[in-house]
Enzyme design. Structure first.
Site, PDB file in Angstrom:
ATOM      1  N   THR A  71       0.855  -1.270  -0.092  1.00  0.00           N
ATOM      2  CA  THR A  71       0.033  -0.067   0.022  1.00  0.00           C
ATOM      3  C   THR A  71       0.773   1.212  -0.078  1.00  0.00           C
ATOM      4  OG1 THR A  71      -1.286  -1.187   1.611  1.00  0.00           O
ATOM      5  CG2 THR A  71      -1.846   1.003   1.325  1.00  0.00           C
ATOM      6  N   HIS A 127      -8.473  -0.104   2.073  1.00  0.00           N
ATOM      7  CA  HIS A 127      -8.318  -1.637   2.489  1.00  0.00           C
ATOM      8  C   HIS A 127      -9.520  -2.432   2.239  1.00  0.00           C
ATOM      9  CE1 HIS A 127      -4.128  -1.141   3.520  1.00  0.00           C
ATOM     10  NE2 HIS A 127      -4.192  -0.808   4.563  1.00  0.00           N
ATOM     11  N   TYR A 214       3.163  -6.918  -6.382  1.00  0.00           N
ATOM     12  CA  TYR A 214       4.251  -6.271  -5.539  1.00  0.00           C
ATOM     13  C   TYR A 214       5.541  -7.187  -6.122  1.00  0.00           C
ATOM     14  CZ  TYR A 214       7.261  -5.155  -1.608  1.00  0.00           C
ATOM     15  OH  TYR A 214       8.336  -4.541  -0.776  1.00  0.00           O
ATOM     16  N   GLY A 286      10.935  -4.337   2.746  1.00  0.00           N
ATOM     17  CA  GLY A 286      10.687  -4.014   1.273  1.00  0.00           C
ATOM     18  C   GLY A 286      11.395  -5.391   0.402  1.00  0.00           C
TER      19      GLY A 286
HETATM   20  P1  A3P Z   1       8.090  -5.896   4.500  1.00  0.00           P
HETATM   21  O1  A3P Z   1       7.396  -5.900   5.799  1.00  0.00           O
HETATM   22  O2  A3P Z   1       7.940  -7.180   4.229  1.00  0.00           O
HETATM   23  O3  A3P Z   1       9.319  -5.167   4.771  1.00  0.00           O
HETATM   24  P2  A3P Z   1       1.715  -1.946   3.290  1.00  0.00           P
HETATM   25  O4  A3P Z   1       2.308  -0.638   2.829  1.00  0.00           O
HETATM   26  O5  A3P Z   1       0.728  -2.486   2.549  1.00  0.00           O
HETATM   27  O6  A3P Z   1       1.538  -1.909   4.801  1.00  0.00           O
HETATM   28  O7  A3P Z   1       3.090  -3.088   3.351  1.00  0.00           O
HETATM   29  C1  A3P Z   1       4.091  -2.664   3.992  1.00  0.00           C
HETATM   30  C2  A3P Z   1       5.217  -3.383   3.111  1.00  0.00           C
HETATM   31  O8  A3P Z   1       5.603  -2.768   2.124  1.00  0.00           O
HETATM   32  C3  A3P Z   1       6.231  -3.692   4.317  1.00  0.00           C
HETATM   33  O9  A3P Z   1       7.046  -4.930   3.747  1.00  0.00           O
HETATM   34  C4  A3P Z   1       7.311  -2.620   3.646  1.00  0.00           C
HETATM   35  O10 A3P Z   1       8.534  -2.593   4.072  1.00  0.00           O
HETATM   36  C5  A3P Z   1       7.207  -2.570   2.170  1.00  0.00           C
HETATM   37  N1  A3P Z   1       7.226  -1.050   1.590  1.00  0.00           N
HETATM   38  C6  A3P Z   1       6.932  -0.099   2.299  1.00  0.00           C
HETATM   39  N2  A3P Z   1       7.499   0.984   1.469  1.00  0.00           N
HETATM   40  C7  A3P Z   1       8.074   0.323   0.341  1.00  0.00           C
HETATM   41  C8  A3P Z   1       8.645   1.007  -1.077  1.00  0.00           C
HETATM   42  N3  A3P Z   1       8.815   2.269  -0.923  1.00  0.00           N
HETATM   43  N4  A3P Z   1       9.012  -0.038  -1.752  1.00  0.00           N
HETATM   44  C9  A3P Z   1       8.854  -1.059  -1.565  1.00  0.00           C
HETATM   45  N5  A3P Z   1       8.432  -1.815  -0.563  1.00  0.00           N
HETATM   46  C10 A3P Z   1       7.795  -1.071   0.459  1.00  0.00           C
END
Ligand code: A3P
Length: 318
Positions: A71, A127, A214, A286
């Site tokens: 997200t 969501h 993703y 990430g």
């Molecule tokens: P991980 O816990 O596997 O690192 P959401 O945004 O839906 O809450 O999801 C969070 C997940 O997206 C986390 O994964 C987070 O680290 C990752 N995330 C957040 N910012 C990101 C970015 N700019 N690029 C890639 N992944 C990212």
């Protein structure tokens, strides 16, 4: 209740987990079921308000996802795409605001009037599962972008999120949270049903629902950022592509860049609400396949089997 919603499976999985001499129920986590999905009470209130009251503009674009599936990244990308002519990359609000404060969330910011909506700005996030979206959104023909992720990585991310953001629940062993997640009990879960709803909608109306993964976004970032830009009505011109605008969006929104900004290291989000959170909770590793560092072989097998059962026939693989 949990047993009714998720009857014991033939392969001997438990549907209610023993806790001392009592039973562990979703309500112990502050989770309540509504229209087949589990919600934290704060968000559930907003979901119901959105269903009752929300009137979209036909130009609205909804960024949809289950928690922990990308997200934050999707919001950052869409925001920087839409605002790239308004701000140059050194003055973009993403440098000083967490992406969640740049794109308002329907069931919190909008219906609870927690931020003023700028009618000129088309992006909203939610969501909510597809089947529970307000009818007004479905009828309006608004565009929807959905991002999903390998359920194993979603679970690992969810587990870390809970340990940090909801420490009272994080005290429970990972195996317990895993069991509940597999049975569909997680924020806005069952995760697989969430994915399936948007997947079917994207097959039925591909011009209205863009379905992203993703893992694909990580592998083919440039191709998919261009597709996203086109889908949300802000395509990159040939001149922009030549002078590197796509790469600038990608760099601004990269995990490395965003997670190192002061606001995302030390800022807080939704202060003064029951779901206040430190911005750094949204940024962990990430990475794709971090599950390899956390799940046992049995856990992997169990999740892959559920994914195969629930999504395999639709051709959805991770
Ligand atoms: P991980 O816990 O596997 O690192 P959401 O945004 O839906 O809450 O999801 C969070 C997940 O997206 C986390 O994964 C987070 O680290 C990752 N995330 C957040 N910012 C990101 C970015 N700019 N690029 C890639 N992944 C990212």
């Amino acid at each position: 209740d949990l047993e009714e919603a998720y009857p014991p499976k033939s392969e001997g999985t438990v549907s209610i987990i023993s806790r001392g001499n009592g039973l562990l129920c979703p309500e112990d986590f502050g989770l309540f079921q509504y229209e087949g999905f589990w919600y934290h009470s704060f968000y559930l209130e907003g979901v119901k308000l959105a269903q009752e009251q929300f009137k979209p503009q036909s130009t609205d674009i909804f960024l949809c996802s289950a928690p922990k599936s990308g997200t934050t990244w999707l919001k950052a990308l869409a925001f920087s795409i839409v605002t790239r002519t308004e701000f140059d990359f050194s003055t973009n609000p993403l440098l000083v605001k967490v992406p969640h404060d740049c794109v308002p969330m329907l069931e919190v910011d909008i219906v609870k009037n927690m931020s003023d909506r700028n009618p000129e700005f088309p992006l909203l996030s939610t969501h909510m599962p597809y089947s529970s979206l307000p009818k007004s959104i479905i009828d309006s023909g608004c565009r929807v972008v959905y991002i999903c992720r390998d359920p194993k990585d979603v679970f690992v991310s969810f587990w870390h999120f809970i340990c940090k953001a909801r420490p009272e629940i994080g005290l429970l062993p990972m195996e317990v949270i895993f069991e509940l997640f597999c049975q569909g009990v997680s924020y806005y879960g069952p995760y697989w049903d969430h994915v399936l709803g948007y997947w079917k909608a994207s097959l039925e109306q591909p011009e209205r629902v863009l379905f992203l993964k993703y893992e694909d976004m990580k592998r083919e970032t440039s191709v998919l950022v261009k597709r996203l830009a086109e889908f949300i009505g802000h395509p990159f011109s040939a001149a922009e592509e030549t002078e590197g605008a796509v790469e600038r969006v990608i760099d601004l929104c990269s995990f490395e860049n965003l997670s190192n900004l002061e606001v995302n290291k030390n800022g807080r989000h939704r202060v003064d609400t029951p779901v206040a959170i430190e911005n750094n909770t949204y940024f962990r590793r990430g990475k794709v396949r971090d599950w390899k560092n956390h799940l046992t072989a049995e856990m992997v097998q169990r999740m892959d089997r559920i994914t195969e059962q629930k999504l395999g026939s639709c051709g959805l693989m991770f």
